[in-house]
Design a protein around this motif. Structure first.
Motif, short mmCIF file in Angstrom:
data_model
loop_
_atom_site.label_atom_id
_atom_site.label_comp_id
_atom_site.label_asym_id
_atom_site.label_seq_id
_atom_site.Cartn_x
_atom_site.Cartn_y
_atom_site.Cartn_z
N LEU B 193 -7.11 -7.76 6.18
CA LEU B 193 -7.82 -8.99 5.81
C LEU B 193 -6.92 -10.20 6.00
O LEU B 193 -7.38 -11.27 6.41
N ALA B 194 -5.64 -10.03 5.72
CA ALA B 194 -4.67 -11.13 5.89
C ALA B 194 -4.61 -11.53 7.36
O ALA B 194 -4.56 -12.72 7.69
N GLU B 195 -4.64 -10.53 8.24
CA GLU B 195 -4.60 -10.82 9.68
C GLU B 195 -5.84 -11.58 10.13
O GLU B 195 -5.80 -12.37 11.06
N GLU B 196 -6.96 -11.34 9.41
CA GLU B 196 -8.19 -12.06 9.75
C GLU B 196 -8.27 -13.41 9.05
O GLU B 196 -9.32 -14.05 9.04
N LYS B 197 -7.17 -13.80 8.41
CA LYS B 197 -7.06 -15.12 7.77
C LYS B 197 -7.99 -15.28 6.57
O LYS B 197 -8.53 -16.36 6.33
N MET B 198 -8.22 -14.18 5.86
CA MET B 198 -8.94 -14.26 4.59
C MET B 198 -7.99 -14.89 3.57
O MET B 198 -6.83 -14.51 3.50
N THR B 199 -8.50 -15.87 2.82
CA THR B 199 -7.68 -16.50 1.79
C THR B 199 -7.58 -15.56 0.59
O THR B 199 -8.61 -15.13 0.06
N MET B 200 -6.35 -15.23 0.22
CA MET B 200 -6.20 -14.24 -0.86
C MET B 200 -5.06 -14.57 -1.81
O MET B 200 -4.05 -15.14 -1.42
N VAL B 201 -5.27 -14.21 -3.08
CA VAL B 201 -4.22 -14.29 -4.08
C VAL B 201 -4.07 -12.90 -4.67
O VAL B 201 -5.05 -12.34 -5.18
N VAL B 202 -2.88 -12.33 -4.55
CA VAL B 202 -2.68 -10.94 -4.94
C VAL B 202 -1.62 -10.83 -6.03
O VAL B 202 -0.46 -11.19 -5.80
N VAL B 203 -2.02 -10.38 -7.20
CA VAL B 203 -1.05 -10.04 -8.24
C VAL B 203 -0.62 -8.61 -7.97
O VAL B 203 -1.47 -7.72 -7.90
N THR B 204 0.68 -8.38 -7.77
CA THR B 204 1.10 -7.05 -7.35
C THR B 204 2.50 -6.71 -7.81
O THR B 204 3.31 -7.59 -8.12
N HIS B 205 2.75 -5.40 -7.86
CA HIS B 205 4.11 -4.92 -8.11
C HIS B 205 4.67 -4.28 -6.84
O HIS B 205 5.75 -3.71 -6.87
N GLU B 206 3.91 -4.34 -5.76
CA GLU B 206 4.35 -3.76 -4.49
C GLU B 206 5.18 -4.78 -3.73
O GLU B 206 4.66 -5.55 -2.91
N MET B 207 6.47 -4.78 -4.00
CA MET B 207 7.33 -5.82 -3.43
C MET B 207 7.39 -5.82 -1.90
O MET B 207 7.26 -6.87 -1.28
N PRO B 208 7.57 -4.63 -1.28
CA PRO B 208 7.63 -4.65 0.20
C PRO B 208 6.34 -5.22 0.79
O PRO B 208 6.37 -5.96 1.78
N PHE B 209 5.22 -4.89 0.15
CA PHE B 209 3.93 -5.40 0.62
C PHE B 209 3.87 -6.92 0.47
O PHE B 209 3.50 -7.64 1.40
N ALA B 210 4.26 -7.42 -0.70
CA ALA B 210 4.24 -8.86 -0.95
C ALA B 210 5.11 -9.59 0.07
O ALA B 210 4.74 -10.64 0.61
N LYS B 211 6.24 -8.99 0.35
CA LYS B 211 7.19 -9.61 1.28
C LYS B 211 6.62 -9.64 2.70
O LYS B 211 6.72 -10.63 3.41
N ALA B 212 5.97 -8.54 3.09
CA ALA B 212 5.51 -8.42 4.47
C ALA B 212 4.23 -9.21 4.73
O ALA B 212 4.05 -9.75 5.82
N VAL B 213 3.34 -9.28 3.76
CA VAL B 213 2.00 -9.79 4.03
C VAL B 213 1.79 -11.24 3.62
O VAL B 213 1.04 -11.97 4.27
#
Lengths: 215, 252
Positions: B193-213
């Protein structure tokens, strides 16, 4: 009195028993929902009245309530109670059972996770839509066993109509037994009640099964 | 700006959960919110999606005010009819999925579009099937939620939110209720969804994911935004002591 006249007289009484049973359900199942919702009203006075109503109904015998509904208008206001027997009977049953159903509904409504309300709210459902489309269907599934219990109790409770000398199957059994000095009417009444409850239990089980398509 | 939250204050009884929080989200942006539990991350999302009422500050969607502070310092919301309109801008994916158990997967996706947005059934169903295809669970359309794995349920929940065509999608710890092996399939969908430019706010504990996306990372602690910025910078070169402390826990 031959067995067949006894049977046909009592079958007519059983018809009246079924009448009380069905009218009570038609009145009390929806009224219970209204009571359950009013119990959570935002007006404190409404909540207090509803709680008092439930508490009085549950705290006094149904037999006593029936007598109050029937004789109350005469003793309190001096009104004539001619023709009031059947309406008083049905009113007493409906108000009594509505209180019990209301508590069952309330338990069911409160058991639905708050996340269901929140998901519906975020999706834009109105409060009424949330209740009718999301909450109520799940409540009905959860309360079916308790409702079945109440409905079976109601079949047997209809015998309390004898208090107001309404000629349902139990009143007739007592009368015929006394006049014929026979035990047979009680046996017949017992069989009638048992068969009625067997049908009720079977029907309720079918409904529960029909709601088993999700967990 | 799709969303602007300015000087948001929120307390529960004596506890100040949000203390003067301000942030905005641009169209197409992916913002990750990280931080220890109890830092107010989830409350912030719940305020943004109108599940909680703010005590002070203002909330704007598409430049229109949904809530503001009046002269006496109290938060005021627009009329509830208008609030429904603001609600339609945002979607929320819950930690616990909160799918409707008595509806099939398809109906979970079409019920609100049909009965809330009054869209045509055929169109709503076509949209739903397309979304399920994107989530890789088209074959589950007629299944009930209890028949699905946690990862599949969460993908249905994402599709249900998207079916409403929100301007912005919020995720409240979307993988925290999932087994580690199911986490990946949900993160993959969010990444797509991020690649499709969907506007998103994600509360997360997945640090590698937060960093990458994400385009931006917000680190919250104790009801305030301690640090925010480019994920590479926040993760690899945090400026604040509190941020360093928090991130150290994840470096093992």
């Amino acid at each position: 009195m031959t067995l067949s006249t006894m049977l046909s007289t009592m079958a007519a009484g059983m018809g009246r028993t079924c009448g009380v049973f069905i009218l009570t359900l038609i009145g009390s199942l929806p009224l219970g929902m209204i009571v359950a919702l009013l119990r959570k009203s935002r007006f404190a006075l409404v909540r207090i009245i509803i709680r008092a109503y439930i508490s009085v109904i549950r705290g006094t015998p149904l037999m006593l309530q029936l007598l109050v509904w029937y004789f109350g208008p005469y003793y309190l206001f001096g009104w004539s109670i001619r023709g009031w027997r059947f309406p008083a009977l049905i009113l007493g049953f409906i108000l009594n059972y509505a209180a019990y159903f209301a508590e069952i509904y309330r338990g069911g409504i409160e058991s639905i996770p708050v996340g269901q309300h929140e998901a519906a709210e975020v999706l834009g459902y109105t409060k009424a839509q949330t209740f009718m489309r999301i909450i109520l269907p799940q409540v009905i599934k959860r309360i079916m066993p308790s409702v079945t219990n109440e409905v079976i109790t109601l079949v047997k409770d209809t015998s309390l109509a004898f208090t107001l000398a309404y000629q349902e199957v139990f009143s007739l059994a007592k009368q015929i037994s006394a006049s014929q000095t026979s035990f047979m009417p009680f046996v017949i009444a017992g069989v009638f009640y048992f068969v009625a409850n067997y049908i009720v239990a079977f029907a309720m089980e079918r409904i529960e099964k029909a709601l088993d398509y999700y967990k | 700006m799709i969303l602007e939250m300015n000087h948001i204050r929120k307390h529960f009884d004596d506890l100040d959960v949000l203390k003067d929080i301000s942030f905005g989200v641009d169209s197409g942006e992916v913002v990750s919110i990280i931080g220890p539990s109890g830092s107010g991350k989830s409350t912030l999302l719940r305020c943004a999606t109108f599940l909680e009422k703010i005590d002070g500050g203002e909330i704007l969607y598409m430049g229109e005010k949904a809530a503001y502070t009046d002269e006496s310092g109290n938060a005021v919301y627009v009329h509830h009819q208008q609030l429904r309109h603001f609600r339609s801008y945002c979607g929320l994916v819950f930690q616990q999925f909160n799918l409707f158990p008595h509806y099939t997967v398809l109906r979970n996706l079409t019920d609100a579009p049909i009965h809330v947005q009054h869209r045509e059934r055929e169109e709503a169903e076509a949209t739903a099937m397309e979304l399920l295809g994107k989530m890789g669970i088209k074959d589950k359309a007629l299944a009930y939620p209890y028949q699905l794995s946690g990862g599949q349920q969460q993908r249905v929940a994402i599709a249900r939110a998207l079916a409403m065509r929100p301007e912005i999608l919020f995720f409240d710890e979307p993988t925290s209720a999932l087994d580690p092996e199911l986490t990946g399939e949900v993160l993959k969908v969010i990444r797509q969804l991020a690649e499709e430019k969907m506007t998103m706010v994600v509360v997360t504990h997945e640090m590698p994911f937060a960093k990458a996306v994400s385009n931006r990372v917000i680190f919250m602690a104790g009801g305030v935004i301690v640090e925010q910025g480019d994920p590479l910078k926040v993760f690899d070169d945090p400026q604040e002591e509190r941020t360093k402390q928090f991130l150290q826990v994840f470096e093992r």
